[in-house]
Design a protein around this motif. Structure first.
Motif, PDB file in Angstrom:
ATOM      1  N   PHE A 104     -30.161  -4.667  12.718  1.00  0.00           N
ATOM      2  CA  PHE A 104     -29.328  -4.612  11.574  1.00  0.00           C
ATOM      3  C   PHE A 104     -28.714  -3.033  11.674  1.00  0.00           C
ATOM      4  CE2 PHE A 104     -32.024  -7.562   9.007  1.00  0.00           C
ATOM      5  CZ  PHE A 104     -30.892  -8.327   9.011  1.00  0.00           C
ATOM      6  N   GLY A 105     -27.404  -2.757  11.627  1.00  0.00           N
ATOM      7  CA  GLY A 105     -27.022  -1.622  11.596  1.00  0.00           C
ATOM      8  C   GLY A 105     -26.400  -1.136  12.919  1.00  0.00           C
ATOM      9  N   VAL A 106     -26.567  -1.966  13.852  1.00  0.00           N
ATOM     10  CA  VAL A 106     -25.888  -1.446  15.224  1.00  0.00           C
ATOM     11  C   VAL A 106     -24.433  -1.658  14.931  1.00  0.00           C
ATOM     12  CG1 VAL A 106     -26.018  -1.963  17.520  1.00  0.00           C
ATOM     13  CG2 VAL A 106     -28.217  -2.117  16.445  1.00  0.00           C
ATOM     14  N   VAL A 107     -23.748  -0.572  15.071  1.00  0.00           N
ATOM     15  CA  VAL A 107     -22.508  -0.612  15.224  1.00  0.00           C
ATOM     16  C   VAL A 107     -21.747   0.323  16.001  1.00  0.00           C
ATOM     17  CG1 VAL A 107     -22.193  -1.298  12.911  1.00  0.00           C
ATOM     18  CG2 VAL A 107     -22.340   0.837  13.206  1.00  0.00           C
ATOM     19  N   GLY A 108     -20.385   0.405  16.146  1.00  0.00           N
ATOM     20  CA  GLY A 108     -19.661   1.318  16.943  1.00  0.00           C
ATOM     21  C   GLY A 108     -20.130   1.628  18.181  1.00  0.00           C
ATOM     22  N   ILE A 109     -20.245   2.985  18.532  1.00  0.00           N
ATOM     23  CA  ILE A 109     -20.819   3.657  19.823  1.00  0.00           C
ATOM     24  C   ILE A 109     -22.164   2.975  20.460  1.00  0.00           C
ATOM     25  CG2 ILE A 109     -22.001   5.496  19.031  1.00  0.00           C
ATOM     26  CD1 ILE A 109     -20.199   6.937  21.161  1.00  0.00           C
ATOM     27  N   LEU A 110     -22.888   2.383  19.507  1.00  0.00           N
ATOM     28  CA  LEU A 110     -24.100   1.827  20.009  1.00  0.00           C
ATOM     29  C   LEU A 110     -23.953   0.416  20.884  1.00  0.00           C
ATOM     30  CD1 LEU A 110     -26.579   2.861  17.155  1.00  0.00           C
ATOM     31  CD2 LEU A 110     -26.405   3.937  19.264  1.00  0.00           C
ATOM     32  N   LEU A 111     -22.800  -0.167  20.357  1.00  0.00           N
ATOM     33  CA  LEU A 111     -22.358  -1.602  20.933  1.00  0.00           C
ATOM     34  C   LEU A 111     -21.659  -1.173  22.236  1.00  0.00           C
ATOM     35  CD1 LEU A 111     -21.418  -3.531  17.927  1.00  0.00           C
ATOM     36  CD2 LEU A 111     -23.562  -3.834  19.467  1.00  0.00           C
ATOM     37  N   MET A 112     -21.182  -0.242  22.653  1.00  0.00           N
ATOM     38  CA  MET A 112     -20.190  -0.093  23.615  1.00  0.00           C
ATOM     39  C   MET A 112     -20.981  -0.483  25.012  1.00  0.00           C
ATOM     40  SD  MET A 112     -18.086   3.333  22.825  1.00  0.00           S
ATOM     41  CE  MET A 112     -16.952   3.230  24.193  1.00  0.00           C
ATOM     42  N   PRO A 113     -22.095   0.007  25.486  1.00  0.00           N
ATOM     43  CA  PRO A 113     -22.788  -0.723  26.540  1.00  0.00           C
ATOM     44  C   PRO A 113     -22.930  -2.048  26.662  1.00  0.00           C
ATOM     45  CG  PRO A 113     -24.055   1.443  25.645  1.00  0.00           C
ATOM     46  CD  PRO A 113     -23.031   0.875  24.516  1.00  0.00           C
ATOM     47  N   VAL A 114     -23.280  -2.731  25.493  1.00  0.00           N
ATOM     48  CA  VAL A 114     -23.351  -3.934  25.359  1.00  0.00           C
ATOM     49  C   VAL A 114     -22.172  -4.859  25.571  1.00  0.00           C
ATOM     50  CG1 VAL A 114     -24.111  -5.931  23.783  1.00  0.00           C
ATOM     51  CG2 VAL A 114     -25.303  -3.970  23.826  1.00  0.00           C
ATOM     52  N   MET A 115     -21.011  -4.057  25.094  1.00  0.00           N
ATOM     53  CA  MET A 115     -19.781  -4.809  25.315  1.00  0.00           C
ATOM     54  C   MET A 115     -19.136  -4.604  26.491  1.00  0.00           C
ATOM     55  SD  MET A 115     -18.885  -6.334  22.549  1.00  0.00           S
ATOM     56  CE  MET A 115     -19.691  -6.413  20.893  1.00  0.00           C
ATOM     57  N   ALA A 116     -19.507  -3.555  27.198  1.00  0.00           N
ATOM     58  CA  ALA A 116     -19.190  -3.351  28.814  1.00  0.00           C
ATOM     59  C   ALA A 116     -19.953  -4.346  29.676  1.00  0.00           C
ATOM     60  CB  ALA A 116     -19.579  -1.881  29.213  1.00  0.00           C
ATOM     61  N   ALA A 117     -21.083  -4.542  29.214  1.00  0.00           N
ATOM     62  CA  ALA A 117     -21.713  -5.537  30.256  1.00  0.00           C
ATOM     63  C   ALA A 117     -21.405  -7.024  29.801  1.00  0.00           C
ATOM     64  CB  ALA A 117     -23.259  -5.322  29.589  1.00  0.00           C
ATOM     65  N   ILE A 118     -20.966  -7.172  28.757  1.00  0.00           N
ATOM     66  CA  ILE A 118     -20.464  -8.697  28.445  1.00  0.00           C
ATOM     67  C   ILE A 118     -19.082  -8.687  29.041  1.00  0.00           C
ATOM     68  CG2 ILE A 118     -19.851 -10.058  26.563  1.00  0.00           C
ATOM     69  CD1 ILE A 118     -22.019  -8.972  24.883  1.00  0.00           C
ATOM     70  N   GLY A 119     -18.297  -7.507  29.070  1.00  0.00           N
ATOM     71  CA  GLY A 119     -17.203  -7.715  29.798  1.00  0.00           C
ATOM     72  C   GLY A 119     -17.359  -8.011  31.235  1.00  0.00           C
ATOM     73  N   ALA A 120     -18.083  -7.535  31.978  1.00  0.00           N
ATOM     74  CA  ALA A 120     -18.523  -7.510  33.395  1.00  0.00           C
ATOM     75  C   ALA A 120     -18.868  -8.952  33.370  1.00  0.00           C
ATOM     76  CB  ALA A 120     -19.630  -6.572  33.599  1.00  0.00           C
ATOM     77  N   ILE A 121     -19.866  -9.497  32.665  1.00  0.00           N
ATOM     78  CA  ILE A 121     -20.148 -10.843  33.027  1.00  0.00           C
ATOM     79  C   ILE A 121     -18.908 -12.033  32.609  1.00  0.00           C
ATOM     80  CG2 ILE A 121     -21.573 -12.724  31.842  1.00  0.00           C
ATOM     81  CD1 ILE A 121     -23.815 -10.517  31.024  1.00  0.00           C
ATOM     82  N   ALA A 122     -18.092 -11.556  31.820  1.00  0.00           N
ATOM     83  CA  ALA A 122     -16.890 -12.462  31.476  1.00  0.00           C
ATOM     84  C   ALA A 122     -15.998 -12.513  32.583  1.00  0.00           C
ATOM     85  CB  ALA A 122     -16.217 -11.941  30.306  1.00  0.00           C
ATOM     86  N   ALA A 123     -15.890 -11.347  33.364  1.00  0.00           N
ATOM     87  CA  ALA A 123     -15.260 -11.227  34.855  1.00  0.00           C
ATOM     88  C   ALA A 123     -15.690 -12.206  35.727  1.00  0.00           C
ATOM     89  CB  ALA A 123     -15.066  -9.775  34.987  1.00  0.00           C
ATOM     90  N   LEU A 124     -16.864 -12.416  35.775  1.00  0.00           N
ATOM     91  CA  LEU A 124     -17.676 -13.114  36.869  1.00  0.00           C
ATOM     92  C   LEU A 124     -17.979 -14.571  36.661  1.00  0.00           C
ATOM     93  CD1 LEU A 124     -20.349 -10.413  37.669  1.00  0.00           C
ATOM     94  CD2 LEU A 124     -18.340 -11.024  38.915  1.00  0.00           C
ATOM     95  N   VAL A 125     -17.705 -15.103  35.241  1.00  0.00           N
ATOM     96  CA  VAL A 125     -18.286 -16.427  35.089  1.00  0.00           C
ATOM     97  C   VAL A 125     -16.893 -17.057  34.591  1.00  0.00           C
ATOM     98  CG1 VAL A 125     -20.726 -15.914  34.902  1.00  0.00           C
ATOM     99  CG2 VAL A 125     -19.128 -16.065  32.792  1.00  0.00           C
ATOM    100  N   THR A 126     -16.860 -18.482  34.931  1.00  0.00           N
ATOM    101  CA  THR A 126     -15.663 -19.331  34.282  1.00  0.00           C
ATOM    102  C   THR A 126     -16.200 -19.870  32.958  1.00  0.00           C
ATOM    103  OG1 THR A 126     -16.356 -20.969  35.891  1.00  0.00           O
ATOM    104  CG2 THR A 126     -14.265 -19.636  36.401  1.00  0.00           C
ATOM    105  N   GLU A 127     -17.509 -20.400  33.193  1.00  0.00           N
ATOM    106  CA  GLU A 127     -18.023 -20.963  31.998  1.00  0.00           C
ATOM    107  C   GLU A 127     -19.603 -20.403  31.663  1.00  0.00           C
ATOM    108  OE1 GLU A 127     -18.697 -25.348  31.811  1.00  0.00           O
ATOM    109  OE2 GLU A 127     -16.847 -25.167  33.108  1.00  0.00           O
ATOM    110  N   CYS A 128     -19.942 -20.170  30.538  1.00  0.00           N
ATOM    111  CA  CYS A 128     -21.225 -19.818  30.167  1.00  0.00           C
ATOM    112  C   CYS A 128     -21.663 -20.330  28.783  1.00  0.00           C
ATOM    113  CB  CYS A 128     -21.213 -18.600  30.159  1.00  0.00           C
ATOM    114  SG  CYS A 128     -20.353 -17.533  29.065  1.00  0.00           S
ATOM    115  N   THR A 129     -22.874 -20.236  28.421  1.00  0.00           N
ATOM    116  CA  THR A 129     -23.312 -20.509  27.053  1.00  0.00           C
ATOM    117  C   THR A 129     -24.030 -19.438  26.434  1.00  0.00           C
ATOM    118  OG1 THR A 129     -23.976 -22.567  28.018  1.00  0.00           O
ATOM    119  CG2 THR A 129     -25.175 -22.259  26.051  1.00  0.00           C
TER     120      THR A 129
END
Length: 89
Positions: free
Chosen positions: A47-72
């Motif tokens: 609870f309360g994880v927002v903004g700058i704390l989410l940036m590394p998570v979003m960067a990692a998810i963006g990298a995964i999204a670039a590598l996979v065509t389908e995921c769950t």
């Protein structure tokens, strides 16, 4: 104990879906697996994880999204009836 929910999604919509889920606010953990079921990443959220704390998570998810065509995405949610406390005095 939380409830679990899974979504099959293509890579280009992965980041958008994760952002939507985080915005709901009751997410405990997000796990991303490839189409064969191999876990690619798992992100615990509190609870309360927002903004700058989410940036590394979003960067990692963006990298995964670039590598996979389908995921769950498997989402573990906090139970609605449990409050912020854990029952200990």
């Amino acid at each position: 104990m939380g409830t679990k929910e899974s979504f099959s999604i293509n890579g280009e919509n992965l980041l958008k879906k994760v952002k939507e889920l985080i915005a709901e606010g009751n997410i405990k953990k997000i796990t991303i697996a490839d189409k064969s079921g191999k876990e690619l990443a798992s992100f615990p959220l509190t609870f309360g994880v927002v903004g700058i704390l989410l940036m590394p998570v979003m960067a990692a998810i963006g990298a995964i999204a670039a590598l996979v065509t389908e995921c769950t995405i498997t989402v573990e949610r906090h139970d609605e009836e449990t409050g912020a406390g854990n029952g200990h005095a």
